[in-house]
Design a protein around this motif. Structure first.
Motif, short mmCIF file in Angstrom:
data_model
loop_
_atom_site.label_atom_id
_atom_site.label_comp_id
_atom_site.label_asym_id
_atom_site.label_seq_id
_atom_site.Cartn_x
_atom_site.Cartn_y
_atom_site.Cartn_z
N LYS A 79 0.77 -1.24 0.00
CA LYS A 79 0.00 0.00 0.00
C LYS A 79 0.80 1.30 0.00
CE LYS A 79 -3.95 2.35 1.89
NZ LYS A 79 -4.98 2.43 2.89
N GLU A 80 1.48 1.63 1.10
CA GLU A 80 2.14 2.92 1.25
C GLU A 80 3.66 2.89 1.16
OE1 GLU A 80 0.80 4.64 4.90
OE2 GLU A 80 -1.30 4.57 4.31
N PHE A 81 4.24 1.70 1.00
CA PHE A 81 5.70 1.65 0.95
C PHE A 81 6.21 0.57 0.01
CE2 PHE A 81 4.73 -1.30 4.38
CZ PHE A 81 5.59 -2.35 4.13
N ILE A 82 7.44 0.80 -0.46
CA ILE A 82 8.13 -0.16 -1.32
C ILE A 82 9.56 -0.29 -0.79
CG2 ILE A 82 9.00 -0.61 -3.65
CD1 ILE A 82 6.70 1.30 -4.63
N ASN A 83 9.99 -1.51 -0.55
CA ASN A 83 11.36 -1.78 -0.12
C ASN A 83 12.06 -2.62 -1.18
OD1 ASN A 83 11.22 -0.44 2.34
ND2 ASN A 83 10.48 -2.24 3.40
N ILE A 84 13.28 -2.23 -1.52
CA ILE A 84 14.11 -3.01 -2.42
C ILE A 84 15.38 -3.36 -1.68
CG2 ILE A 84 15.48 -2.98 -4.55
CD1 ILE A 84 13.37 -1.09 -5.72
N ILE A 85 15.75 -4.63 -1.71
CA ILE A 85 17.00 -5.10 -1.11
C ILE A 85 17.87 -5.61 -2.24
CG2 ILE A 85 18.05 -6.69 0.53
CD1 ILE A 85 15.25 -6.74 1.95
N THR A 86 19.08 -5.06 -2.36
CA THR A 86 19.96 -5.42 -3.46
C THR A 86 21.42 -5.30 -3.05
OG1 THR A 86 20.56 -4.92 -5.75
CG2 THR A 86 19.91 -3.07 -4.38
N ASP A 87 22.27 -6.03 -3.76
CA ASP A 87 23.72 -5.91 -3.59
C ASP A 87 24.31 -4.92 -4.56
OD1 ASP A 87 23.99 -7.69 -1.51
OD2 ASP A 87 24.38 -9.40 -2.80
N SER A 88 23.67 -4.76 -5.75
CA SER A 88 24.27 -3.97 -6.83
C SER A 88 23.25 -3.03 -7.46
CB SER A 88 24.84 -4.89 -7.90
OG SER A 88 25.79 -5.76 -7.34
N ILE A 89 23.41 -1.73 -7.21
CA ILE A 89 22.54 -0.71 -7.77
C ILE A 89 23.36 0.53 -8.05
CG2 ILE A 89 21.83 0.18 -5.52
CD1 ILE A 89 19.01 0.53 -6.81
N SER A 90 22.99 1.28 -9.08
CA SER A 90 23.77 2.45 -9.45
C SER A 90 22.94 3.39 -10.32
CB SER A 90 25.01 2.01 -10.23
OG SER A 90 25.75 3.12 -10.66
N TYR A 91 23.38 4.65 -10.38
CA TYR A 91 22.82 5.61 -11.34
C TYR A 91 23.54 5.47 -12.68
CZ TYR A 91 20.15 8.04 -7.73
OH TYR A 91 19.24 8.36 -6.75
N GLU A 92 24.59 4.66 -12.72
CA GLU A 92 25.41 4.49 -13.92
C GLU A 92 25.08 3.19 -14.64
OE1 GLU A 92 27.45 6.92 -14.87
OE2 GLU A 92 26.91 8.04 -13.07
N LYS A 93 24.92 3.26 -15.96
CA LYS A 93 24.60 2.09 -16.78
C LYS A 93 25.73 1.06 -16.78
CE LYS A 93 22.99 0.89 -21.38
NZ LYS A 93 22.57 1.39 -22.68
N THR A 94 26.93 1.50 -16.48
CA THR A 94 28.10 0.61 -16.51
C THR A 94 27.94 -0.60 -15.59
OG1 THR A 94 29.19 2.03 -14.89
CG2 THR A 94 29.74 2.39 -17.22
N ILE A 95 27.08 -0.49 -14.60
CA ILE A 95 26.86 -1.63 -13.69
C ILE A 95 26.32 -2.82 -14.48
CG2 ILE A 95 24.50 -1.04 -13.00
CD1 ILE A 95 25.18 -1.96 -10.20
N LEU A 96 25.52 -2.57 -15.52
CA LEU A 96 24.99 -3.65 -16.35
C LEU A 96 26.01 -4.13 -17.35
CD1 LEU A 96 21.36 -2.39 -17.09
CD2 LEU A 96 22.12 -3.98 -15.32
N GLU A 97 26.80 -3.22 -17.88
CA GLU A 97 27.81 -3.57 -18.87
C GLU A 97 28.89 -4.44 -18.26
OE1 GLU A 97 29.02 0.27 -20.14
OE2 GLU A 97 27.16 0.63 -21.24
N GLY A 98 29.18 -4.23 -16.99
CA GLY A 98 30.21 -5.00 -16.30
C GLY A 98 29.68 -6.29 -15.72
N ASN A 99 28.43 -6.61 -16.02
CA ASN A 99 27.81 -7.82 -15.49
C ASN A 99 28.42 -9.05 -16.16
OD1 ASN A 99 26.20 -9.78 -14.45
ND2 ASN A 99 24.31 -9.04 -15.35
N SER A 100 29.35 -9.69 -15.49
CA SER A 100 30.06 -10.83 -16.07
C SER A 100 29.60 -12.16 -15.50
CB SER A 100 31.56 -10.67 -15.84
OG SER A 100 31.82 -10.64 -14.45
N TYR A 101 28.38 -12.18 -14.95
CA TYR A 101 27.87 -13.45 -14.45
C TYR A 101 27.75 -14.46 -15.58
CZ TYR A 101 26.29 -11.08 -10.19
OH TYR A 101 26.24 -10.39 -9.03
#
Length: 124
Positions: A73-95
Motif C-alpha cells: 500500500k504505502e511503501f516499497i522496499n528493495i533489497i539489493t547488492d548492486s545498484i547504481s545511477y550508472e549504466k556501466t553496472i549492467l555492462e560489467g555484469n560478467s555473471y
C-alpha cells in the motif's frame, strides 16, 4: 493530487535511497511492473535492468543487477547488492549462465521465505 509511496532501497552498505515517489517501474522475473500507492502486498525477484522512478513530473533512471522488492500500500522496499545511477553496472555484469541460474534460485528461495514471514505477521 496523487498520494506518494515511500521507497527505500537497501544495500549491504546501508540505505542507498529513501524518497517519496509517484511510481517505480522495474523489471521482475515476470517482466516490467509498475508499483505505486495502494498496491496489494507483493514480493518479487528483480533481474538485471534499467528502471525508472517518477516523482511529480521528473523521472530518474537507475540500474540494478538483482534483488528483491516488497511492496505494500504505502511503501516499497528493495533489497539489493548492486545498484547504481550508472549504466556501466549492467555492462560489467560478467555473471555466467550458471551464476545467473544460481542467483535466480537463491532469489526465489528468499522470496518464498519473505512471503512466509509476511503471512505469519498477518495471521498473528
Amino acid at each position: 493530487m496523487a498520494k506518494k509511496t515511500k521507497l527505500k532501497i537497501i544495500t549491504p552498505n546501508g540505505i542507498f535511497l529513501e524518497k517519496e515517489i509517484d511510481i517505480i517501474t522495474i523489471k521482475t522475473t515476470e517482466g516490467y511492473k509498475g508499483f505505486q500507492y495502494g498496491i496489494q502486498p507483493i514480493v518479487a525477484s528483480l533481474v538485471p535492468s534499467k528502471f525508472n522512478i517518477r516523482i511529480d513530473l521528473k523521472q530518474e533512471e537507475l540500474y540494478i543487477l538483482s534483488g528483491i522488492i516488497y511492496a505494500e500500500k504505502e511503501f516499497i522496499n528493495i533489497i539489493t547488492d548492486s545498484i547504481s545511477y550508472e549504466k556501466t553496472i549492467l555492462e560489467g555484469n560478467s555473471y555466467s549462465k550458471t551464476n545467473n541460474f544460481k542467483t535466480s534460485i537463491e532469489n526465489i528461495e528468499k522470496e518464498i521465505k519473505l512471503k512466509k514471514e509476511i503471512e505469519k505477521t498477518r495471521n498473528n
